[in-house]
Design a protein around this motif. Sequence first.
Motif, PDB file in Angstrom:
ATOM      1  N   LEU A 255      -1.399  -3.216  -9.108  1.00  0.00           N
ATOM      2  CA  LEU A 255      -2.601  -3.573  -8.365  1.00  0.00           C
ATOM      3  C   LEU A 255      -3.721  -4.067  -9.270  1.00  0.00           C
ATOM      4  O   LEU A 255      -4.671  -4.692  -8.780  1.00  0.00           O
ATOM      5  CB  LEU A 255      -3.084  -2.372  -7.545  1.00  0.00           C
ATOM      6  CG  LEU A 255      -2.180  -1.991  -6.365  1.00  0.00           C
ATOM      7  CD1 LEU A 255      -2.693  -0.741  -5.679  1.00  0.00           C
ATOM      8  CD2 LEU A 255      -2.091  -3.143  -5.357  1.00  0.00           C
ATOM      9  N   VAL A 260      -1.493 -10.244  -7.685  1.00  0.00           N
ATOM     10  CA  VAL A 260      -0.709  -9.312  -6.876  1.00  0.00           C
ATOM     11  C   VAL A 260      -1.611  -8.588  -5.894  1.00  0.00           C
ATOM     12  O   VAL A 260      -1.274  -8.415  -4.717  1.00  0.00           O
ATOM     13  CB  VAL A 260       0.033  -8.307  -7.777  1.00  0.00           C
ATOM     14  CG1 VAL A 260       0.770  -7.270  -6.931  1.00  0.00           C
ATOM     15  CG2 VAL A 260       1.013  -9.033  -8.687  1.00  0.00           C
ATOM     16  N   ARG A 261      -2.776  -8.151  -6.365  1.00  0.00           N
ATOM     17  CA  ARG A 261      -3.701  -7.410  -5.505  1.00  0.00           C
ATOM     18  C   ARG A 261      -4.152  -8.260  -4.316  1.00  0.00           C
ATOM     19  O   ARG A 261      -4.174  -7.799  -3.176  1.00  0.00           O
ATOM     20  CB  ARG A 261      -4.904  -6.947  -6.323  1.00  0.00           C
ATOM     21  CG  ARG A 261      -5.878  -6.093  -5.533  1.00  0.00           C
ATOM     22  CD  ARG A 261      -6.933  -5.476  -6.433  1.00  0.00           C
ATOM     23  NE  ARG A 261      -7.755  -6.474  -7.110  1.00  0.00           N
ATOM     24  CZ  ARG A 261      -7.734  -6.692  -8.424  1.00  0.00           C
ATOM     25  NH1 ARG A 261      -6.929  -5.971  -9.197  1.00  0.00           N
ATOM     26  NH2 ARG A 261      -8.509  -7.604  -8.976  1.00  0.00           N
ATOM     27  N   ALA A 264      -1.138  -8.872  -1.894  1.00  0.00           N
ATOM     28  CA  ALA A 264      -0.820  -7.670  -1.128  1.00  0.00           C
ATOM     29  C   ALA A 264      -1.858  -7.416  -0.047  1.00  0.00           C
ATOM     30  O   ALA A 264      -1.520  -7.063   1.094  1.00  0.00           O
ATOM     31  CB  ALA A 264      -0.728  -6.460  -2.068  1.00  0.00           C
ATOM     32  N   VAL A 372       5.622 -13.502  -4.792  1.00  0.00           N
ATOM     33  CA  VAL A 372       5.470 -12.271  -5.570  1.00  0.00           C
ATOM     34  C   VAL A 372       6.180 -12.393  -6.917  1.00  0.00           C
ATOM     35  O   VAL A 372       5.648 -11.987  -7.958  1.00  0.00           O
ATOM     36  CB  VAL A 372       6.007 -11.061  -4.774  1.00  0.00           C
ATOM     37  CG1 VAL A 372       5.992  -9.798  -5.642  1.00  0.00           C
ATOM     38  CG2 VAL A 372       5.189 -10.837  -3.508  1.00  0.00           C
ATOM     39  N   LEU A 387       6.081  -3.258  -3.529  1.00  0.00           N
ATOM     40  CA  LEU A 387       4.680  -2.958  -3.252  1.00  0.00           C
ATOM     41  C   LEU A 387       4.131  -3.853  -2.150  1.00  0.00           C
ATOM     42  O   LEU A 387       3.539  -3.379  -1.173  1.00  0.00           O
ATOM     43  CB  LEU A 387       3.855  -3.131  -4.526  1.00  0.00           C
ATOM     44  CG  LEU A 387       2.342  -2.985  -4.364  1.00  0.00           C
ATOM     45  CD1 LEU A 387       1.983  -1.562  -3.982  1.00  0.00           C
ATOM     46  CD2 LEU A 387       1.613  -3.413  -5.628  1.00  0.00           C
ATOM     47  N   VAL A 388       4.328  -5.150  -2.285  1.00  0.00           N
ATOM     48  CA  VAL A 388       3.803  -6.082  -1.286  1.00  0.00           C
ATOM     49  C   VAL A 388       4.538  -5.902   0.040  1.00  0.00           C
ATOM     50  O   VAL A 388       3.921  -5.884   1.116  1.00  0.00           O
ATOM     51  CB  VAL A 388       3.925  -7.533  -1.785  1.00  0.00           C
ATOM     52  CG1 VAL A 388       3.456  -8.512  -0.715  1.00  0.00           C
ATOM     53  CG2 VAL A 388       3.101  -7.727  -3.056  1.00  0.00           C
ATOM     54  N   GLY A 391       3.281  -2.702   1.830  1.00  0.00           N
ATOM     55  CA  GLY A 391       1.986  -2.891   2.478  1.00  0.00           C
ATOM     56  C   GLY A 391       2.105  -3.673   3.769  1.00  0.00           C
ATOM     57  O   GLY A 391       1.508  -3.308   4.798  1.00  0.00           O
ATOM     58  N   GLN A 392       2.896  -4.744   3.746  1.00  0.00           N
ATOM     59  CA  GLN A 392       3.075  -5.552   4.944  1.00  0.00           C
ATOM     60  C   GLN A 392       3.775  -4.768   6.047  1.00  0.00           C
ATOM     61  O   GLN A 392       3.365  -4.802   7.219  1.00  0.00           O
ATOM     62  CB  GLN A 392       3.884  -6.805   4.603  1.00  0.00           C
ATOM     63  CG  GLN A 392       4.072  -7.758   5.778  1.00  0.00           C
ATOM     64  CD  GLN A 392       4.971  -8.923   5.414  1.00  0.00           C
ATOM     65  OE1 GLN A 392       6.120  -8.722   5.001  1.00  0.00           O
ATOM     66  NE2 GLN A 392       4.467 -10.129   5.544  1.00  0.00           N
TER      67      GLN A 392
END
Length: 446
Positions: A255, A260-261, A264, A372, A387-388, A391-392
């Motif tokens: 993050l 990336v942050r 995401a 990503v 991670l992404v 979150g999705q």
Amino acid sequence: MYLADSRGAPAAVEHRGRRWAAVPGTVLALGAVSLITDVSAEMVTAVLPLYLVSGLGLSPLGFGVLDGVYNGVGALVRLAGGHLADGGGGRHKAVAVAGYGLSALCKPLLLVAHTLPVIGAVLALDRTGKGLRTAPRDALISLATPPERRGRAFGVHRAMDTTGALCGPVLAFLVLGVAAEGYDAVFTVSSCVAALGVVVLVLFVPGRPARAEANINAADTAAHTTRAARTTSAAGTDAHGSAASSGPLRVTALLRMPGVRRLAACAVLLGLTTVSDSFVYLLLQRRFEVPAQWFPLLPLGTAAAFLLLAVPAGVVADRIGRRRLFLLGHLALLGAYGLVLAAPGGPLPVMAVLVLHGAFYAATDGVLAAAVTGLVPEAMRARGLALVGTGQALARFACSIAFGAAWTAWGDGPALAVAAAGLAISTPAAIAALRSPARPSAQRTA
């Protein structure tokens, strides 16, 4: 396939700008696994909404909770799957086999699950398997493909995956038409197909795919390493991510990477207004009075459009930027919402909604994964994807519950209108969030 020199090793690219003519064999093998597995999964998905709502009398709110669990549980284990896959020894294939195997074991359990709590538990286990396998599988695709071709590679994989999604509902429709036991027969055939997918994965997908980065010339390799070093320096890693790949999950390290942050955050924001596929098909069935016996075929429209557009969308993403196409895909989804709300009855609006729905997936599913991989170093690849994706998926889990509650309280039309308004607001916000100062041309495909 790959060019090879006299020593049997992949040959270097002869000059800058030369394109590979085909995707790696690893991508095709994983595509075959996904095709077979999606036949199995979509057989169940095609009949499950009607089975639960009409057969078991589940309310829209209850279905929203169950659908949210179905899609949200997998999100909770994606990070674990990415962490296990990125661990020492290159365990990507082993973790993927465990995930596919767990999902395959859940299919026959549907034959004995006849109450809502038991069905929910089985679906949660099935999604746990999907959560485990998704990041390692996508990491294998990215590691086997040169960076400038990843949009195409993910497009080919998603096209093969969607071929299974296209065949699954047809097979379910045929089974329902000829089998006396109906749903049980669908679950039985689905179990056999899922087992076949695991066998293909074990036998034909290499555990350590040839690293595509070795096929880039020296200048491209140096530039790629420099970009990776700049990207990971803020996260406390070297160019290969070795520091961040040791120890626990280190989500905070990912993050701290600005790209990336932002990506995401946008995936989460847009996921909060993405109505699940099952609700879309239920809305079409009710608002356009689609006969119940044709309900299992509704996913075919989405799958057909996805299949036709997945590879072209991947190629376009490689040229104009993957994040840009990801955002444009949500405009197609907004158009589908508008047609459901405003279009008159008849088959043409139904077909148009399904085409837009498929275009949305073609422009977002594999494209997001390719975006990503352009932002995360190799040693953290599976964790970044997880991670992404997590979150999705969690955002869509929340959307399923909220949409089911809104449908129960206000009706299907107002509930969809609220979702459409949210998407109309969040898409420009996501565009603004991803807008950045002029970037080096080498990074525009991210």
